[in-house]
Design a protein around this motif. Sequence first.
Motif, short mmCIF file in Angstrom:
data_model
loop_
_atom_site.label_atom_id
_atom_site.label_comp_id
_atom_site.label_asym_id
_atom_site.label_seq_id
_atom_site.Cartn_x
_atom_site.Cartn_y
_atom_site.Cartn_z
N ALA A 108 6.22 10.51 -10.03
CA ALA A 108 7.22 9.48 -10.29
C ALA A 108 6.53 8.11 -10.27
N PRO A 109 6.92 7.20 -11.17
CA PRO A 109 6.25 5.89 -11.24
C PRO A 109 6.13 5.18 -9.90
N ALA A 110 7.15 5.26 -9.07
CA ALA A 110 7.13 4.55 -7.79
C ALA A 110 6.06 5.10 -6.85
N GLU A 111 5.67 6.36 -7.04
CA GLU A 111 4.69 6.99 -6.16
C GLU A 111 3.26 6.89 -6.69
N VAL A 112 3.11 6.39 -7.90
CA VAL A 112 1.79 6.37 -8.54
C VAL A 112 0.76 5.55 -7.76
N PRO A 113 1.06 4.33 -7.31
CA PRO A 113 0.02 3.55 -6.62
C PRO A 113 -0.60 4.27 -5.42
N SER A 114 0.23 4.86 -4.57
CA SER A 114 -0.32 5.52 -3.38
C SER A 114 -1.11 6.77 -3.74
N VAL A 115 -0.59 7.58 -4.68
CA VAL A 115 -1.30 8.80 -5.08
C VAL A 115 -2.61 8.44 -5.78
N ALA A 116 -2.58 7.43 -6.63
CA ALA A 116 -3.78 7.01 -7.35
C ALA A 116 -4.88 6.58 -6.39
N ARG A 117 -4.53 5.84 -5.36
CA ARG A 117 -5.54 5.39 -4.39
C ARG A 117 -6.16 6.58 -3.65
N GLU A 118 -5.35 7.58 -3.32
CA GLU A 118 -5.88 8.76 -2.63
C GLU A 118 -6.82 9.55 -3.55
N ILE A 119 -6.45 9.69 -4.80
CA ILE A 119 -7.31 10.41 -5.74
C ILE A 119 -8.61 9.65 -5.98
N ALA A 120 -8.52 8.33 -6.10
CA ALA A 120 -9.72 7.53 -6.35
C ALA A 120 -10.74 7.65 -5.23
N ALA A 121 -10.29 8.02 -4.04
CA ALA A 121 -11.20 8.13 -2.89
C ALA A 121 -11.86 9.50 -2.78
N LEU A 122 -11.46 10.45 -3.62
CA LEU A 122 -12.01 11.80 -3.52
C LEU A 122 -13.42 11.88 -4.11
N ALA A 130 8.81 2.16 -25.86
CA ALA A 130 9.26 1.78 -24.51
C ALA A 130 8.55 2.53 -23.38
N PRO A 131 8.47 3.87 -23.41
CA PRO A 131 7.78 4.55 -22.31
C PRO A 131 6.28 4.27 -22.29
N HIS A 132 5.67 4.12 -23.46
CA HIS A 132 4.25 3.77 -23.50
C HIS A 132 4.02 2.39 -22.89
N ARG A 133 4.94 1.47 -23.16
CA ARG A 133 4.84 0.13 -22.57
C ARG A 133 4.96 0.20 -21.05
N ALA A 134 5.89 1.05 -20.57
CA ALA A 134 6.08 1.19 -19.12
C ALA A 134 4.82 1.75 -18.46
N LEU A 135 4.16 2.71 -19.14
CA LEU A 135 2.93 3.28 -18.58
C LEU A 135 1.83 2.22 -18.56
N ARG A 136 1.73 1.44 -19.64
CA ARG A 136 0.71 0.39 -19.68
C ARG A 136 0.94 -0.64 -18.57
N GLU A 137 2.17 -1.01 -18.34
CA GLU A 137 2.46 -1.99 -17.28
C GLU A 137 2.09 -1.44 -15.91
N LEU A 138 2.32 -0.15 -15.70
CA LEU A 138 1.92 0.49 -14.44
C LEU A 138 0.40 0.51 -14.32
N PHE A 139 -0.27 0.84 -15.41
CA PHE A 139 -1.73 0.84 -15.46
C PHE A 139 -2.29 -0.55 -15.13
N GLU A 140 -1.70 -1.58 -15.71
CA GLU A 140 -2.16 -2.94 -15.45
C GLU A 140 -1.93 -3.35 -14.01
N ARG A 141 -0.84 -2.87 -13.43
CA ARG A 141 -0.58 -3.15 -12.01
C ARG A 141 -1.67 -2.54 -11.13
N LEU A 142 -2.04 -1.29 -11.41
CA LEU A 142 -3.08 -0.63 -10.62
C LEU A 142 -4.41 -1.36 -10.75
#
Length: 232
Positions: A140-154, A177-189
């Motif tokens: 889920a988009p709201a959970e992406v930042p925390s999961v991404a950080r854990e994966i990046a540390a592996l 629209a959904p591609h834009r939402a994914l890009r915005e999430l990517f840019e946030r990370l």
Amino acid sequence: MSDLAHNLDSVHRRIERAAQSAGRDPATIALLAVSKTFPADAVREAHAAGQRAFGENYVQESIAKIETLADLRAELEWHFIGPLQSNKTKPVAQHFDWVHSVDRLKIAQRLAEQRPDGLPPLNVCLQVNISGEDTKSGVAPAEVPSVAREIAALPKLRLRGLMSIPEPADDAEAQRAPHRALRELFERLRAEGLELDTLSMGMSSDLEAAVLEGATIVRVGTAIFGARQYAQ
């Protein structure tokens, strides 16, 4: 020129036109030829036409194909893009260069544990359920930042970016629209310090929308290989 080579050329032209419309360099967008259900000979033909990166969805089928094409291994880049069960991570960790469909931390942990020491880090993308569909895999988009950080540390993995398979749409804006939402999430990370460079989004029917919204890899099967014939 064979039909397959003609199809590849047509897809590259679509990417180039979309990139020009977005003011982007077409060279920054990679074409991933989705070869699932097609035989090794089709991959060999696409390779002869200049294609190097191939996407597969099914573990058993893909491993057999990789082994059949072992003579081209140094020239091919294999991407696993389908749903991945935890009991099938080992052969994927051993044989693939990329996994786009990491949809939970457990899968990433198993891939990290099972990646052979002699191989470079496995490139992975975190799959995001960007449209919120009950039937779709992904974080889920709201959970992406925390999961991404854990994966990046592996260890033995390199988190490259995000992947999504949005709900199909016919309208151009609805596709974007959904591609834009994914890009915005990517840019946030990226703004939060994660070193990401990959947005895996867009397929045969919506690659233009994906390129306009920043895709760096488009996953195209039907427009290259033709309609798939699934076993009954």
